[in-house]
Design a protein around this motif. Structure first.
Motif, PDB file in Angstrom:
ATOM      1  N   GLN A   1       4.926   3.707  47.616  1.00  0.00           N
ATOM      2  CA  GLN A   1       4.509   4.987  48.182  1.00  0.00           C
ATOM      3  C   GLN A   1       4.078   4.836  49.646  1.00  0.00           C
ATOM      4  N   ALA A   2       3.507   3.697  49.986  1.00  0.00           N
ATOM      5  CA  ALA A   2       2.991   3.472  51.346  1.00  0.00           C
ATOM      6  C   ALA A   2       3.996   2.769  52.246  1.00  0.00           C
TER       7      ALA A   2
ATOM      8  N   GLN B   1       0.970   1.568  57.303  1.00  0.00           N
ATOM      9  CA  GLN B   1      -0.356   1.645  56.682  1.00  0.00           C
ATOM     10  C   GLN B   1      -0.418   0.624  55.557  1.00  0.00           C
ATOM     11  N   LEU B   2      -1.521  -0.088  55.460  1.00  0.00           N
ATOM     12  CA  LEU B   2      -1.726  -0.943  54.301  1.00  0.00           C
ATOM     13  C   LEU B   2      -1.864  -0.038  53.079  1.00  0.00           C
ATOM     14  N   PRO B   3      -1.298  -0.437  51.940  1.00  0.00           N
ATOM     15  CA  PRO B   3      -1.325   0.470  50.786  1.00  0.00           C
ATOM     16  C   PRO B   3      -2.691   0.605  50.122  1.00  0.00           C
ATOM     17  N   TRP B   4      -3.614  -0.316  50.382  1.00  0.00           N
ATOM     18  CA  TRP B   4      -4.845  -0.346  49.589  1.00  0.00           C
ATOM     19  C   TRP B   4      -6.063   0.071  50.391  1.00  0.00           C
ATOM     20  N   ASN B   5      -6.902   0.862  49.741  1.00  0.00           N
ATOM     21  CA  ASN B   5      -8.189   1.248  50.304  1.00  0.00           C
ATOM     22  C   ASN B   5      -9.100   0.027  50.210  1.00  0.00           C
TER      23      ASN B   5
ATOM     24  N   TYR C   1      -4.819   3.768  49.551  1.00  0.00           N
ATOM     25  CA  TYR C   1      -5.631   4.255  50.674  1.00  0.00           C
ATOM     26  C   TYR C   1      -5.867   5.763  50.607  1.00  0.00           C
ATOM     27  N   ASN C   2      -4.928   6.509  50.028  1.00  0.00           N
ATOM     28  CA  ASN C   2      -5.036   7.977  49.985  1.00  0.00           C
ATOM     29  C   ASN C   2      -5.365   8.500  48.585  1.00  0.00           C
TER      30      ASN C   2
END
Length: 112
Positions: free
Chosen positions: A19-20, A25-29, A71-72
Motif C-alpha cells: 500500500q505504501a 514514505q516508510l510503511p510503518w508508523n 503510517y496512515n
C-alpha cells in the motif's frame, strides 16, 4: 480458517508495504503499535500464522501480540478489523485490541 487461505504476519506486512510502495514514505508508523490480547484457545493457531517471538508474548497468562501499524492507520476505515482479517485472527479469539505507544526506539534513529 482453512490452510488454503493466505493469512498471518507475512500477509499483514506485505499488504501494508504494498500500500505504501507508490509513495516516498516508510510503511510503518514509528510511534504506535497494535496490541492484541488473545484467548488461550488461539494458541493452536500460532505456529501456522508465523508470529515472531519478538511480537508474541505471554502476559498475565494470556497471549499478547504486538504489531507495527501502517503510517496512515488513523485514516483507514476499520483498520483494526482489516488487520484481524489479514492476520487470520477470528474476533471470537480476541480478548482486547488497542493502539498503544511504541516503546521501541530501534528504527527511530535510522535515516531514509
Amino acid at each position: 480458517m482453512t490452510s488454503s487461505e493466505f493469512k498471518g504476519i507475512k500477509t499483514y506486512k506485505k499488504y501494508w508495504e504494498d500500500q505504501a510502495s507508490f509513495m516516498d514514505q516508510l510503511p510503518w508508523n514509528q510511534k504506535k503499535i497494535l496490541k492484541l490480547t488473545l484467548s488461550n484457545d488461539f494458541e493452536e493457531n500460532i505456529e501456522e500464522l508465523k508470529f515472531s517471538n519478538h511480537s508474541l508474548a505471554r502476559e498475565n497468562g494470556q497471549l499478547t501480540l504486538r504489531l507495527k501499524v501502517p503510517y496512515n492507520y488513523s485514516q483507514i476505515d476499520d483498520f483494526e478489523l482489516k488487520a484481524l482479517g489479514l492476520l487470520g485472527i477470528d474476533r471470537s479469539c480476541l480478548i482486547d485490541m488497542s493502539l498503544t505507544n511504541s516503546n521501541c526506539t530501534k528504527d527511530l534513529t535510522k535515516t531514509k
